[in-house]
Design a protein around this motif. Structure first.
Motif, PDB file in Angstrom:
ATOM      1  N   ASP A   1       0.840  -1.197   0.000  1.00 34.65           N
ATOM      2  CA  ASP A   1       0.000   0.000   0.000  1.00 34.65           C
ATOM      3  C   ASP A   1       0.878   1.250   0.000  1.00 34.65           C
ATOM      4  OD1 ASP A   1      -2.831   1.193   0.470  1.00 34.65           O
ATOM      5  OD2 ASP A   1      -1.582   2.155   2.007  1.00 34.65           O
TER       6      ASP A   1
ATOM      7  N   GLY B   1       0.213   4.508   0.511  1.00 41.41           N
ATOM      8  CA  GLY B   1       0.018   5.428   1.631  1.00 41.41           C
ATOM      9  C   GLY B   1       0.627   4.912   2.923  1.00 41.41           C
ATOM     10  N   THR B   2       0.463   3.613   3.181  1.00 46.24           N
ATOM     11  CA  THR B   2       1.008   3.027   4.409  1.00 46.24           C
ATOM     12  C   THR B   2       2.525   3.127   4.430  1.00 46.24           C
ATOM     13  OG1 THR B   2      -0.844   1.477   4.583  1.00 46.24           O
ATOM     14  CG2 THR B   2       1.169   0.922   5.778  1.00 46.24           C
ATOM     15  N   ILE B   3       3.152   2.793   3.309  1.00 44.19           N
ATOM     16  CA  ILE B   3       4.614   2.851   3.249  1.00 44.19           C
ATOM     17  C   ILE B   3       5.103   4.293   3.393  1.00 44.19           C
ATOM     18  CG2 ILE B   3       6.618   2.532   1.738  1.00 44.19           C
ATOM     19  CD1 ILE B   3       5.303   0.040   0.651  1.00 44.19           C
TER      20      ILE B   3
ATOM     21  N   ASN C   1       3.653   6.798   4.941  1.00 38.94           N
ATOM     22  CA  ASN C   1       3.482   7.208   6.334  1.00 38.94           C
ATOM     23  C   ASN C   1       4.523   6.562   7.235  1.00 38.94           C
ATOM     24  OD1 ASN C   1       1.263   8.857   5.775  1.00 38.94           O
ATOM     25  ND2 ASN C   1      -0.207   7.189   6.072  1.00 38.94           N
ATOM     26  N   ASN C   2       4.831   5.299   6.959  1.00 40.83           N
ATOM     27  CA  ASN C   2       5.862   4.617   7.743  1.00 40.83           C
ATOM     28  C   ASN C   2       7.231   5.275   7.540  1.00 40.83           C
ATOM     29  OD1 ASN C   2       4.103   2.746   8.840  1.00 40.83           O
ATOM     30  ND2 ASN C   2       4.488   1.202   7.261  1.00 40.83           N
TER      31      ASN C   2
ATOM     32  N   GLU D   1       7.422   8.291   9.782  1.00 37.31           N
ATOM     33  CA  GLU D   1       7.653   7.914  11.178  1.00 37.31           C
ATOM     34  C   GLU D   1       9.087   7.452  11.395  1.00 37.31           C
ATOM     35  OE1 GLU D   1       5.526   8.423  13.668  1.00 37.31           O
ATOM     36  OE2 GLU D   1       4.301   9.394  12.138  1.00 37.31           O
TER      37      GLU D   1
ATOM     38  N   TYR E   1      11.166  -0.114   3.251  1.00 37.67           N
ATOM     39  CA  TYR E   1       9.856  -0.705   3.529  1.00 37.67           C
ATOM     40  C   TYR E   1       9.380  -1.605   2.396  1.00 37.67           C
ATOM     41  CZ  TYR E   1       9.178   1.782   7.862  1.00 37.67           C
ATOM     42  OH  TYR E   1       9.305   2.208   9.169  1.00 37.67           O
TER      43      TYR E   1
ATOM     44  N   ASP F   1       8.312  -5.097   3.815  1.00 41.05           N
ATOM     45  CA  ASP F   1       6.938  -5.557   3.627  1.00 41.05           C
ATOM     46  C   ASP F   1       6.821  -6.657   2.589  1.00 41.05           C
ATOM     47  OD1 ASP F   1       6.322  -3.655   5.479  1.00 41.05           O
ATOM     48  OD2 ASP F   1       5.444  -2.224   4.075  1.00 41.05           O
TER      49      ASP F   1
END
Length: 247
Positions: A17, A19-21, A23-24, A27, A231, A235
């Motif tokens: 995904d 967006g998830t990557i 955002n990660n 962080e 990531y 992932d």
């Protein structure tokens, strides 16, 4: 991890995904921006003397005889050593950048997983990894030159596997050079679009934020563009159970 195990995990990689990557990455950047800045500064410090050596003769010639650098007055024989040195310097720069970046990914893993490890920025520029780093940098250099000779589209394609080559080596340094290269293309082919998109967007994001921070901020944000492939690997392949912190 053996080559066959790595291949199996790449072939079984789940959909990712965007967006998830992304955002990660934000962080993780909060945890490693200092280490990323140090890596960038080390790279600049190691390469700066070679830039001086490369351009100082031309600057001196321009000061001594400005007409010597005009288009019609440049001696082609004087340009041959410059071109050769530039090619050698570019390869040397790729070796340094490859080793430092792989070491940075090792630091990223430690910060991401909460492992207690020393921030060793030269981890992969020392024995027993240096020879393998040189070989991988040479392969990356050759692939890049070949892609450049074939114009734009090949360059866009090889950006992904070359980027993944670095992170795959960082977490599988025991693999043979050929296996690392093959795995980077296999993972790159399977995750090319999302990887390319993340590389481009993260690079633009780092540049914009860096410019907002008055230009000097580019040194701080530059390492953000390295995080997406971390990531992509994590992932898609993941880490072995013994590499993970105890619950």
């Amino acid at each position: 991890m053996t080559f066959s195990e790595l291949q199996s995990k790449i072939n079984a990689a789940k959909p990712l995904d965007f967006g998830t990557i992304f955002n990660n990455c934000i962080e993780l950047f909060k945890k490693v921006w200092v280490q990323g800045l140090i890596m960038i500064l080390i790279t600049i410090a190691m390469l700066a003397p070679f830039y001086i050596i490369m351009y100082l003769p031309m600057v001196a010639m321009g000061i001594w005889n400005p007409e010597a650098l005009q288009d019609n007055n440049v001696n082609p024989f004087l340009m041959i050593p410059f071109v050769v040195f530039m090619l050698v310097f570019t390869f040397f720069a790729m070796v340094i950048a490859f080793g430092l970046k792989a070491s940075f990914y090792r630091i990223c893993k430690a910060k991401d997983l909460g492992l207690v490890e020393k921030d060793d920025y030269f981890y992969y520029l020392k024995k027993p990894y240096l020879v393998k780093v040189v070989k991988l940098a040479l392969i990356s250099y050759g692939i890049s030159l070949l892609a450049a000779m074939l114009c734009v589209l090949p360059i866009l394609y090889v950006i992904v596997p070359i980027s993944l080559m670095n992170v795959i080596f960082a977490f599988n340094p025991e693999l043979a050079v050929g296996d690392i290269v093959k795995s980077s293309f296999d993972l790159g082919n399977r995750k090319w679009l999302i990887t390319f998109g993340l590389i481009v967007i993260s690079g633009l994001f780092a540049e914009v934020i860096g410019l907002v921070l008055c230009g000097v901020g580019l040194l701080i944000t530059a390492s953000f563009s390295y995080l997406p492939v971390y990531y992509i690997y994590k992932d898609s392949v993941g880490f072995e159970p013994y590499e993970l912190p105890l619950e």
